[in-house]
Design an enzyme around this catalytic site. Structure first.
Site, PDB file in Angstrom:
ATOM      1  N   ILE A   5       0.813  -1.221   0.000  1.00  0.00           N
ATOM      2  CA  ILE A   5       0.000   0.000   0.000  1.00  0.00           C
ATOM      3  C   ILE A   5       0.845   1.268   0.000  1.00  0.00           C
ATOM      4  CG2 ILE A   5      -2.117  -0.948   1.005  1.00  0.00           C
ATOM      5  CD1 ILE A   5      -1.072   0.127   3.733  1.00  0.00           C
ATOM      6  N   THR A   6       2.173   1.139  -0.217  1.00  0.00           N
ATOM      7  CA  THR A   6       2.959   2.372  -0.316  1.00  0.00           C
ATOM      8  C   THR A   6       2.689   3.023  -1.676  1.00  0.00           C
ATOM      9  OG1 THR A   6       4.878   1.272  -1.321  1.00  0.00           O
ATOM     10  CG2 THR A   6       4.837   1.413   1.089  1.00  0.00           C
ATOM     11  N   CYS A   7       2.944   4.315  -1.737  1.00  0.00           N
ATOM     12  CA  CYS A   7       2.735   5.016  -3.006  1.00  0.00           C
ATOM     13  C   CYS A   7       4.021   4.910  -3.817  1.00  0.00           C
ATOM     14  CB  CYS A   7       2.426   6.479  -2.767  1.00  0.00           C
ATOM     15  SG  CYS A   7       1.114   6.707  -1.615  1.00  0.00           S
ATOM     16  N   ASP A   8       4.470   3.719  -4.087  1.00  0.00           N
ATOM     17  CA  ASP A   8       5.755   3.542  -4.745  1.00  0.00           C
ATOM     18  C   ASP A   8       5.669   2.290  -5.604  1.00  0.00           C
ATOM     19  OD1 ASP A   8       8.484   2.940  -5.335  1.00  0.00           O
ATOM     20  OD2 ASP A   8       9.074   4.183  -3.634  1.00  0.00           O
ATOM     21  N   ASN A  66       6.915   6.287   3.421  1.00  0.00           N
ATOM     22  CA  ASN A  66       5.506   6.697   3.542  1.00  0.00           C
ATOM     23  C   ASN A  66       5.007   6.673   4.997  1.00  0.00           C
ATOM     24  OD1 ASN A  66       3.961   5.422   0.510  1.00  0.00           O
ATOM     25  ND2 ASN A  66       4.493   7.496   1.044  1.00  0.00           N
TER      26      ASN A  66
END
Ligand code: PLP
Length: 613
Positions: free
Chosen positions: A479-482, A526
């Site tokens: 769920i990281t923005c990566d 994050n």
């Protein structure tokens, strides 16, 4: 489908009645413990620690070495330390020490805080070994430990450290700590963690420096404190040959130093490196030796060298970290979403007149059967290509594009279902081509940093449904923005998971062998923090119990760690709400209440529309 549990599981975990169970006590299923903790309100990823597994692994180290010591009539003794860099978490260290009481099993430290942990928690009379670069303050800590009566050895990494020891010895007086010399070997390890050995390695003394160290120790009257030599050729040494080569080199150095007057030199510390089998696939084994072979080779080689050179057989000392710690921890992550599941029949918006290719897709969907499934699937993928091109050229609209996507996904799912009991190579091809993306409530950066940084694989599997064939080839997204937060499907080591409807049931994956290095190297990308952890032990009746819980940090604590003034944050947020013209006055109190609720939660996702996770 057993996800290779017999290859990597070491009988710590087995499958019973379609569930992964812990092979201890009444063999509870991990999924049942997950349900238990979730009922207590703990959502998001969780880490389970199993201290009995630590005990089992330390016992097997001692048993195997002692077996060969007896068999070869070796006169040296075996003992060991745990290198704290592999896992310094309190619930790890405290349980490790508790479970190994009565054995000569100590701790290795490589920094001042690690040394403080070691001095506080090591079992009485067990060894503390201090490796790594040391300043005068760290060396003084070693002298304080000796004065506490602890069995401590300071390993010299460079001659300047020896000079500081001489200086501190003069200032603080006896009792002194023991002294070890780390040797720089020509032999190096193998694999991605091999940089610790070899003549260009960062650590250790060359032959020239060893002779100089001996001279200084004699001159300063400290030669009797030289008790150990140490080497470490790297972590996860996957083949036995580099270990044997290093042992021959180190064994001869030990014998030479002894003959040159180091008469209290009686231990060889062979470092860490004992490898763990991470592979889930028979064809991709990561290790070519067993603990039996390793222990036998070490004892045999050291005996041979000592006998040939006419010196006493040295005590054997090992710093295995990964081997002891990896399997004690399991990370359980909830699946939040299967991306293709948004495609269902209700999402179809067929018009009275559809483009001909869409009509054909619809026909394929309605007439697909076991015999034509592969052919229809190929046709549908071709149609999709053409329809997407037509959309780009402006010939069909967004509704048509929607219908294309939905129909193709429905056809894929139907064909996999129709073919699932046939062992067709075609099905494999399809699965390689069309993967399901599983969104997981965790952070790869926090919980599997070695996957992110080095591509290290960890065994992963669903915790239940193991009596049902999984049909979807899986890519895992965190769920990281990566976009690095993904474990992509790899046809060489394919992962298949179940096609579950998360509105109706939960689905959890377990990542295994994550107890070594992952927690300590994990990073708060994050601002996702270490997950909530539970220590699972067993009572006399064999029932499991949750012995200790450390909750994941809440949002304000995370910000506090970054040195934000959290009081100021609270003040600012409250003020913004109170000053807002957009919130009616009689609702402001509730909004502030809701905000505080979120601030007191951890950072992981909690409530997701359409999923129970
Ligand atoms: N000892 C030293 C000096 C190390 O640097 C390390 C880690 O690389 C270890 C022991 C532990 O190694 P492993 O976890 O591979 O057993």
């Amino acid at each position: 489908m057993d996800y290779g549990i017999k290859i990597w599981g070491g009988y710590d975990f087995i499958i019973e009645d379609g569930k992964v169970v812990i092979n201890e006590g009444n063999r509870p299923a991990i999924i049942d413990i997950v349900k238990d903790v979730r009922e207590q309100g703990f959502k998001g990823p969780v880490l389970f620690r199993f201290p009995h597994i630590l005990k089992k692994h330390v016992n097997s180290l001692f048993n195997k070495f002692n077996k060969y010591i007896k068999e070869y009539e070796y006169s040296g003794k075996f003992s060991s330390v745990f290198p704290l860099k592999v896992n310094q978490y309190p619930n790890f260290v405290k349980y490790l020490m508790e479970k190994t009481k009565g054995k000569n099993y100590g701790l290795e430290a490589g920094s001042k805080p690690e040394l403080i942990i070691a001095m506080s928690y090591v079992n009485e009379k067990c060894s503390i070994v201090v490796n790594g670069f040391k300043d005068k303050e760290m060396i003084s800590l070693g002298f304080i430990s000796a004065k506490m009566g602890q069995n401590i050895t300071l390993t010299i990494e460079g001659l300047n450290e020896l000079e500081t020891i001489v200086e501190v010895a003069k200032e603080m007086g006896p009792p002194y700590p023991n002294i070890g010399l780390r040797i720089k070997l020509h032999s190096s390890g193998i694999g991605i963690w091999a940089k610790s050995g070899g003549i260009n390695s960062k650590f250790g003394l060359t032959s020239v420096e060893l002779i100089e160290a001996l001279r200084i120790l004699k001159e300063e009257g400290l030669i009797d404190y030289l008790t150990m030599i140490h080497f470490h050729i790297g972590s996860q040494i996957s083949e036995i040959s580099p270990v044997k080569k290093a042992l021959r080199e180190a064994g001869n150095i030990y014998a030479e130093l002894y003959k040159m007057g180091a008469k209290n030199l009686k231990k060889i510390d062979i470092g860490g490196g004992l490898a763990v089998e991470y592979s889930q696939h028979k064809t991709l084994h990561s290790i070519n030796y067993t603990l039996d072979e390793y222990a036998s080779d070490v004892v045999f080689l050291l005996k041979m060298i000592a006998n040939n050179k006419g010196v006493p057989e040295p005590d054997i000392f090992i710093e295995a970290g990964r081997y002891v710690a990896a399997s004690h921890a399991v990370l359980v992550v909830p699946v939040l979403e299967l991306f293709s599941q948004e495609y269902n029949e209700q999402k179809l918006c067929l018009k009275e007149h559809n483009p001909p290719l869409i009509e054909e897709l619809y026909e394929l969907y309605n007439t697909i059967n076991e015999k034509n499934a592969v052919e229809f699937l190929h046709d549908s993928l071709d149609h999709m290509e053409s329809l997407l091109t037509l959309f780009d050229l402006g010939y069909i609209d967004l509704i048509d594009r929607n219908n294309t996507e939905v129909l193709v996904h429905l056809i894929i799912r139907k064909s996999i279902e129709l073919l699932k009991n046939k062992n067709l190579s075609e099905l494999k091809d399809i699965q390689n081509m069309i993967q399901e993306r599983y969104l997981l409530n965790f952070s790869i950066f926090q919980s599997l940093p070695d996957y992110w940084g080095l591509g290290q694989q960890f065994p992963v599997m669903p915790l239940d449904k193991l009596d049902i064939s999984p049909t979807r080839s899986a890519s895992l997204w965190d769920i990281t923005c990566d976009s690095d937060g993904e474990i992509a499907f790899d046809a060489d080591r394919p992962l298949f998971l179940h096609d579950v409807d998360l509105k109706k049931e939960d689905y959890f994956l377990g990542f295994f062998l994550v107890g070594a290095y992952q927690e300590t190297l994990g990073m708060e990308h994050n601002l996702f923090t270490h997950p909530t952890e539970f220590v699972i032990t067993f009572d006399e009746e064999g029932n499991y119990k949750i012995d200790d819980i450390i909750e994941a940090q809440n949002i304000l604590d995370v910000l506090d760690d970054l040195d934000y003034d959290v009081k100021e944050i609270e003040r600012r947020l409250k003020q913004n709400i109170e000053d807002s013209d957009l919130i009616p006055d009689d609702e402001k109190k509730d909004v502030i209440g809701n905000l505080y609720l979120v601030l007191s939660e951890n950072c992981y996702l909690k409530t997701i529309a359409g999923s129970k996770n």
